[in-house]
Design a protein around this motif. Structure first.
Motif, short mmCIF file in Angstrom:
data_model
loop_
_atom_site.label_atom_id
_atom_site.label_comp_id
_atom_site.label_asym_id
_atom_site.label_seq_id
_atom_site.Cartn_x
_atom_site.Cartn_y
_atom_site.Cartn_z
N ASP A 24 121.33 32.20 2.11
CA ASP A 24 122.79 32.46 2.59
C ASP A 24 123.57 30.62 2.87
OD1 ASP A 24 124.63 33.00 4.17
OD2 ASP A 24 123.30 33.42 5.90
N ASP A 25 123.90 30.97 1.88
CA ASP A 25 125.61 29.72 1.73
C ASP A 25 126.06 29.56 2.91
OD1 ASP A 25 124.18 28.76 -0.91
OD2 ASP A 25 125.63 30.68 -1.91
N MET A 26 126.42 30.97 3.45
CA MET A 26 127.11 30.44 5.18
C MET A 26 126.27 29.11 6.07
SD MET A 26 129.98 30.87 3.76
CE MET A 26 131.26 30.81 5.49
N LEU A 27 125.11 29.57 6.05
CA LEU A 27 124.22 29.36 6.79
C LEU A 27 123.96 28.00 6.65
CD1 LEU A 27 122.60 29.63 9.22
CD2 LEU A 27 120.47 30.40 7.91
N LEU A 28 123.49 27.94 5.18
CA LEU A 28 123.67 26.10 4.34
C LEU A 28 125.05 25.81 4.93
CD1 LEU A 28 122.16 24.38 3.53
CD2 LEU A 28 123.00 25.44 1.78
N ILE A 29 126.64 26.32 4.93
CA ILE A 29 127.26 25.13 5.36
C ILE A 29 127.45 24.97 6.51
CG2 ILE A 29 129.60 25.34 5.22
CD1 ILE A 29 130.02 27.13 1.86
N LEU A 30 127.48 26.29 7.26
CA LEU A 30 127.16 26.34 8.60
C LEU A 30 126.37 24.68 9.43
CD1 LEU A 30 128.54 26.29 11.48
CD2 LEU A 30 126.28 28.30 11.71
N HIS A 31 125.55 24.81 9.03
CA HIS A 31 123.81 23.76 8.99
C HIS A 31 124.67 22.30 8.55
CE1 HIS A 31 121.04 25.88 11.42
NE2 HIS A 31 120.56 27.11 9.94
N TYR A 32 125.35 22.42 7.19
CA TYR A 32 125.49 21.40 6.91
C TYR A 32 126.47 20.49 7.72
CZ TYR A 32 126.92 17.07 3.27
OH TYR A 32 127.27 16.54 2.65
N TYR A 33 127.79 20.86 8.17
CA TYR A 33 128.69 20.66 8.78
C TYR A 33 128.71 20.46 10.03
CZ TYR A 33 132.11 22.20 5.37
OH TYR A 33 133.14 22.18 4.05
N ASN A 34 127.46 20.74 10.98
CA ASN A 34 127.21 20.60 11.64
C ASN A 34 126.56 19.57 12.18
OD1 ASN A 34 128.67 22.25 13.91
ND2 ASN A 34 127.12 24.95 13.59
N ARG A 35 125.61 19.71 11.18
CA ARG A 35 125.21 18.04 11.59
C ARG A 35 125.46 16.78 11.26
NH1 ARG A 35 118.63 18.13 8.40
NH2 ARG A 35 118.85 19.84 9.53
N TYR A 36 126.07 16.81 9.79
CA TYR A 36 127.08 15.68 9.60
C TYR A 36 128.61 15.55 9.72
CZ TYR A 36 122.73 15.72 7.00
OH TYR A 36 121.40 15.72 6.73
N SER A 37 129.18 16.45 10.69
CA SER A 37 130.18 16.53 10.89
C SER A 37 130.17 15.15 12.52
CB SER A 37 131.47 17.40 11.20
OG SER A 37 130.84 18.24 11.99
N TYR A 38 131.10 14.68 12.53
CA TYR A 38 131.31 14.41 14.24
C TYR A 38 131.68 15.11 15.11
CZ TYR A 38 136.38 13.95 14.02
OH TYR A 38 137.55 14.67 13.05
N MET A 39 131.47 16.16 15.44
CA MET A 39 132.16 17.11 16.03
C MET A 39 131.16 18.73 15.40
SD MET A 39 136.01 18.99 15.40
CE MET A 39 136.37 17.93 14.18
N ARG A 40 131.28 19.96 17.48
CA ARG A 40 130.47 21.08 16.39
C ARG A 40 132.02 22.17 15.98
NH1 ARG A 40 125.79 21.78 17.04
NH2 ARG A 40 125.78 23.80 17.14
N VAL A 41 131.14 21.92 14.81
CA VAL A 41 131.90 22.38 13.32
C VAL A 41 132.03 24.01 13.69
CG1 VAL A 41 133.12 22.99 11.22
CG2 VAL A 41 131.77 20.45 11.75
N GLY A 42 131.03 24.31 13.91
CA GLY A 42 130.54 25.59 14.33
C GLY A 42 131.37 26.32 15.25
N GLU A 43 131.72 26.08 16.36
CA GLU A 43 133.40 25.94 17.03
C GLU A 43 134.80 25.95 16.91
OE1 GLU A 43 131.40 23.94 20.65
OE2 GLU A 43 129.24 24.61 20.79
N LEU A 44 134.76 25.80 16.47
CA LEU A 44 136.15 25.60 15.76
C LEU A 44 136.41 27.54 14.79
CD1 LEU A 44 135.98 22.17 13.69
CD2 LEU A 44 137.26 22.66 16.51
#
Length: 97
Positions: A24-44
């Motif tokens: 699942d590409d969207m799950l991969l993207i969510l994990h990537y953004y949450n792991r490597y950004s300075y904020m919880r992107v999944g909550e935006l």
């Protein structure tokens, strides 16, 4: 080119840690953004992420998707193989007559 290698290395880590992200590409993207950004992107809101990913210092969705393809071509054990049936199932066949 250096950023591409970094994205691929990060995608490789996620594919190893979270097998579901291989399918699942969207799950991969969510994990990537949450792991490597300075904020919880999944909550935006998605709209905020789509329009402001550069401001957050994150690669676009397509870059992560392409990195997954490159990583899976080098590491076929991390590819999108269909999930196999669990081995703990028992089949009973009864022939009558």
């Amino acid at each position: 080119m250096n950023q591409s290698k970094t994205v691929e290395n990060r995608v490789l880590e996620i594919l190893k840690d979270c097998p579901r992200s291989r399918y699942d590409d969207m799950l991969l993207i969510l994990h990537y953004y949450n792991r490597y950004s300075y904020m919880r992107v999944g909550e935006l809101p998605l709209e905020d992420i789509v329009f402001n990913y550069k401001l957050y210092g994150l690669p676009c969705f397509e870059t992560i998707r392409r990195a997954r393809q490159r990583v899976q071509s080098v590491f076929p054990e991390l590819s999108r193989n269909p999930q196999q049936k669990p081995q703990d199932c028992i089949s009973v066949v009864i022939n009558i007559g």
